[in-house]
Design an enzyme around this catalytic site. Structure first.
Site, PDB file in Angstrom:
ATOM      1  N   LYS A  14       0.858  -1.212   0.026  1.00 20.24           N
ATOM      2  CA  LYS A  14       0.191  -0.033   0.025  1.00 20.24           C
ATOM      3  C   LYS A  14       0.944   1.425  -0.129  1.00 20.24           C
ATOM      4  CE  LYS A  14      -2.168  -1.298   3.804  1.00 20.24           C
ATOM      5  NZ  LYS A  14      -1.409  -2.609   4.164  1.00 20.24           N
ATOM      6  N   ARG A  89     -10.379   0.234   8.173  1.00 19.39           N
ATOM      7  CA  ARG A  89      -9.978  -1.115   8.529  1.00 19.39           C
ATOM      8  C   ARG A  89     -11.117  -2.065   9.083  1.00 19.39           C
ATOM      9  NH1 ARG A  89      -4.304   0.144   8.742  1.00 19.39           N
ATOM     10  NH2 ARG A  89      -3.245  -1.948   9.158  1.00 19.39           N
ATOM     11  N   ARG A 128      11.612  -5.422   5.538  1.00 20.62           N
ATOM     12  CA  ARG A 128      11.300  -4.066   5.211  1.00 20.62           C
ATOM     13  C   ARG A 128      12.174  -3.134   6.181  1.00 20.62           C
ATOM     14  NH1 ARG A 128       5.460  -1.439   5.346  1.00 20.62           N
ATOM     15  NH2 ARG A 128       5.725  -2.949   7.400  1.00 20.62           N
ATOM     16  N   ARG A 161      10.798  -1.120  11.410  1.00 24.13           N
ATOM     17  CA  ARG A 161       9.507  -0.940  12.372  1.00 24.13           C
ATOM     18  C   ARG A 161       9.495  -1.803  13.307  1.00 24.13           C
ATOM     19  NH1 ARG A 161       4.381   0.134   8.257  1.00 24.13           N
ATOM     20  NH2 ARG A 161       3.468  -1.109  10.038  1.00 24.13           N
ATOM     21  N   ARG A 172      -0.728  -9.147  13.119  1.00 21.16           N
ATOM     22  CA  ARG A 172      -1.163  -8.123  12.203  1.00 21.16           C
ATOM     23  C   ARG A 172      -1.925  -8.802  10.856  1.00 21.16           C
ATOM     24  NH1 ARG A 172       4.091  -5.207  10.821  1.00 21.16           N
ATOM     25  NH2 ARG A 172       2.646  -4.275   9.349  1.00 21.16           N
TER      26      ARG A 172
HETATM   27  P1  AP5 Z   1       4.715  -1.672   1.918  1.00 23.26           P
HETATM   28  O1  AP5 Z   1       4.400  -1.011   0.634  1.00 23.26           O
HETATM   29  O2  AP5 Z   1       5.590  -1.004   2.954  1.00 23.26           O
HETATM   30  O3  AP5 Z   1       3.523  -2.549   2.594  1.00 23.26           O
HETATM   31  P2  AP5 Z   1       2.188  -1.788   2.935  1.00 23.26           P
HETATM   32  O4  AP5 Z   1       1.172  -2.623   2.593  1.00 23.26           O
HETATM   33  O5  AP5 Z   1       2.032  -0.540   3.155  1.00 23.26           O
HETATM   34  O6  AP5 Z   1       2.419  -2.617   4.720  1.00 23.26           O
HETATM   35  P3  AP5 Z   1       2.107  -1.876   6.054  1.00 23.26           P
HETATM   36  O7  AP5 Z   1       2.993  -2.896   6.701  1.00 23.26           O
HETATM   37  O8  AP5 Z   1       2.578  -0.499   6.047  1.00 23.26           O
HETATM   38  O9  AP5 Z   1       0.677  -2.107   6.281  1.00 23.26           O
HETATM   39  P4  AP5 Z   1      -0.059  -2.370   7.678  1.00 23.26           P
HETATM   40  O10 AP5 Z   1      -1.448  -2.239   7.091  1.00 23.26           O
HETATM   41  O11 AP5 Z   1       0.169  -3.035   8.501  1.00 23.26           O
HETATM   42  O12 AP5 Z   1       0.398  -1.040   8.402  1.00 23.26           O
HETATM   43  P5  AP5 Z   1      -0.185   0.641   8.612  1.00 23.26           P
HETATM   44  O13 AP5 Z   1       0.908   1.363   9.121  1.00 23.26           O
HETATM   45  O14 AP5 Z   1      -1.294   0.674   8.152  1.00 23.26           O
HETATM   46  O15 AP5 Z   1       5.960  -2.641   1.620  1.00 23.26           O
HETATM   47  C1  AP5 Z   1       6.256  -3.924   2.467  1.00 23.26           C
HETATM   48  C2  AP5 Z   1       7.658  -4.289   2.004  1.00 23.26           C
HETATM   49  O16 AP5 Z   1       7.465  -4.748   0.879  1.00 23.26           O
HETATM   50  C3  AP5 Z   1       8.650  -3.047   1.703  1.00 23.26           C
HETATM   51  O17 AP5 Z   1       9.677  -3.496   2.240  1.00 23.26           O
HETATM   52  C4  AP5 Z   1       8.465  -3.078   0.089  1.00 23.26           C
HETATM   53  O18 AP5 Z   1       9.757  -2.584  -0.361  1.00 23.26           O
HETATM   54  C5  AP5 Z   1       8.010  -4.521  -0.211  1.00 23.26           C
HETATM   55  N1  AP5 Z   1       7.445  -4.460  -1.454  1.00 23.26           N
HETATM   56  C6  AP5 Z   1       6.158  -3.728  -1.646  1.00 23.26           C
HETATM   57  N2  AP5 Z   1       5.794  -4.050  -3.001  1.00 23.26           N
HETATM   58  C7  AP5 Z   1       6.670  -4.835  -3.296  1.00 23.26           C
HETATM   59  C8  AP5 Z   1       6.442  -5.845  -4.621  1.00 23.26           C
HETATM   60  N3  AP5 Z   1       5.494  -5.745  -5.550  1.00 23.26           N
HETATM   61  N4  AP5 Z   1       7.298  -6.837  -4.889  1.00 23.26           N
HETATM   62  C9  AP5 Z   1       8.430  -6.917  -3.992  1.00 23.26           C
HETATM   63  N5  AP5 Z   1       8.425  -6.367  -2.793  1.00 23.26           N
HETATM   64  C10 AP5 Z   1       7.622  -5.202  -2.515  1.00 23.26           C
HETATM   65  O19 AP5 Z   1      -0.523  -0.032  10.269  1.00 23.26           O
HETATM   66  C11 AP5 Z   1       0.192  -0.062  11.471  1.00 23.26           C
HETATM   67  C12 AP5 Z   1      -0.705  -0.044  12.528  1.00 23.26           C
HETATM   68  O20 AP5 Z   1      -1.295   1.003  12.965  1.00 23.26           O
HETATM   69  C13 AP5 Z   1      -1.772  -1.503  12.582  1.00 23.26           C
HETATM   70  O21 AP5 Z   1      -1.152  -2.636  12.780  1.00 23.26           O
HETATM   71  C14 AP5 Z   1      -2.822  -0.827  13.777  1.00 23.26           C
HETATM   72  O22 AP5 Z   1      -2.331  -1.127  14.915  1.00 23.26           O
HETATM   73  C15 AP5 Z   1      -2.641   0.964  13.461  1.00 23.26           C
HETATM   74  N6  AP5 Z   1      -3.502   1.429  12.624  1.00 23.26           N
HETATM   75  C16 AP5 Z   1      -3.437   1.957  11.441  1.00 23.26           C
HETATM   76  N7  AP5 Z   1      -4.569   2.135  10.801  1.00 23.26           N
HETATM   77  C17 AP5 Z   1      -5.349   1.860  11.482  1.00 23.26           C
HETATM   78  C18 AP5 Z   1      -6.733   1.812  11.418  1.00 23.26           C
HETATM   79  N8  AP5 Z   1      -7.440   2.440  10.269  1.00 23.26           N
HETATM   80  N9  AP5 Z   1      -7.721   1.149  12.209  1.00 23.26           N
HETATM   81  C19 AP5 Z   1      -7.131   0.790  13.548  1.00 23.26           C
HETATM   82  N10 AP5 Z   1      -5.841   0.680  13.449  1.00 23.26           N
HETATM   83  C20 AP5 Z   1      -5.217   1.297  12.567  1.00 23.26           C
HETATM   84 MG    MG Z   2       2.309   1.059   4.934  1.00 20.51          MG
END
Ligand code: AP5
Ligand code: MG
Length: 217
Positions: A14, A89, A128, A161, A172
């Site tokens: 994402k 979410r 990552r 992270r 997660r």
């Molecule tokens: P990356 O693009 O960073 O992945 P992402 O989908 O952004 O993954 P996140 O871990 O950020 O998602 P998340 O939903 O767990 O975290 P968030 O910050 O939203 O890619 C990942 C890796 O893969 C990178 O190293 C990249 O280089 C590699 N990669 C990407 N694409 C690739 C490809 N095509 N091929 C190969 N490699 C690739 O949330 C964190 C926490 O915040 C949650 O756990 C929760 O506690 C809280 N939170 C956030 N939003 C809410 C909400 N709405 N409600 C409740 N709690 C929330």
């Molecule tokens: Mg992210």
């Protein structure tokens, strides 16, 4: 006008895709995860409340999230569109977002659902590395920085992270399956879901997203 949500499990890409979308469409990228991490870094009350959940890989309570997301959507820059990443979410959050959009005469363009299998997600998460300074994301195998531990873009220090350790990452993914995956049905029923294979290369995934956005614009 593009008003979209990036839906997909942790590690689906994402954040990676949002950076490319911002560059192409010049609209704001709103990541609730990034907003929480910024608040944790700055030691705010919101950050203190959120940290307890984030460190375990649990969701932050809906009321806290809905408020910060809708406050952000009220900012002027969202008049030209937006990319929501990691929000909504839960079905409750999606309903609140619908109410907000209806009250402001807005409609989603399409919801991008990045599909990636769990075997691919785990190594993406544990490998990552993120820049402490500008937030750019790298991967030790698939997108390594030119110099180990150093950001290609700004020269900042790369770090892991805290929620990318194996145990928290696994939780997660489980939390996603239970609490967030039902949103694919929610948006499918509304006729605005675009399923995209997120296991392709980042470039091919981006092209698929652009095609879906433009087909629904
Ligand atoms: P990356 O693009 O960073 O992945 P992402 O989908 O952004 O993954 P996140 O871990 O950020 O998602 P998340 O939903 O767990 O975290 P968030 O910050 O939203 O890619 C990942 C890796 O893969 C990178 O190293 C990249 O280089 C590699 N990669 C990407 N694409 C690739 C490809 N095509 N091929 C190969 N490699 C690739 O949330 C964190 C926490 O915040 C949650 O756990 C929760 O506690 C809280 N939170 C956030 N939003 C809410 C909400 N709405 N409600 C409740 N709690 C929330
Ligand atoms: Mg992210």
């Amino acid at each position: 006008m593009i008003r979209t949500i990036l839906l997909g499990p942790p590690g689906a890409g994402k954040g990676t895709q949002a950076v490319r979308m911002v560059e192409k469409y010049d609209i704001p990228h709103i990541s609730t995860g990034d907003i929480f991490r910024e608040n944790i870094k700055n030691g705010t009350e919101l950050g203190k409340k959120a940290q307890a959940y984030i460190s375990k890989g649990e969701l932050v309570p809906d009321d806290l999230v809905v408020e910060i997301a809708t406050d952000r959507l009220l900012k002027d820059d969202c008049q030209k569109g937006f990319i929501l990443d990691g929000f909504p979410r839960t079905v409750f959050q999606a309903e609140k977002l619908d109410e907000f959009l209806a009250a402001h005469g807005q409609k989603l363009t399409t919801v991008i659902n990045l599909e990636v299998s769990p075997e691919v997600l785990m190594p993406r998460l544990t490998g990552r590395r993120v820049c402490r300074n500008c937030g750019a994301s790298f991967h030790i195998v698939s997108m390594p920085p030119k110099k180990e531990g150093v950001c290609d873009i700004c020269g900042g220090e790369l770090f892991q992270r805290p929620d990318d350790n194996e145990e928290t990452a696994r939780n997660r993914i489980a939390v996603y399956d239970k609490q967030t995956r039902p949103l694919t049905d929610y948006y499918q029923k509304k006729g605005c879901l675009s399923n995209i294979d997120g296991a392709q290369s980042a470039e091919d995934t981006f092209q698929s997203i652009v095609d879906a956005l433009e087909a629904n614009a």
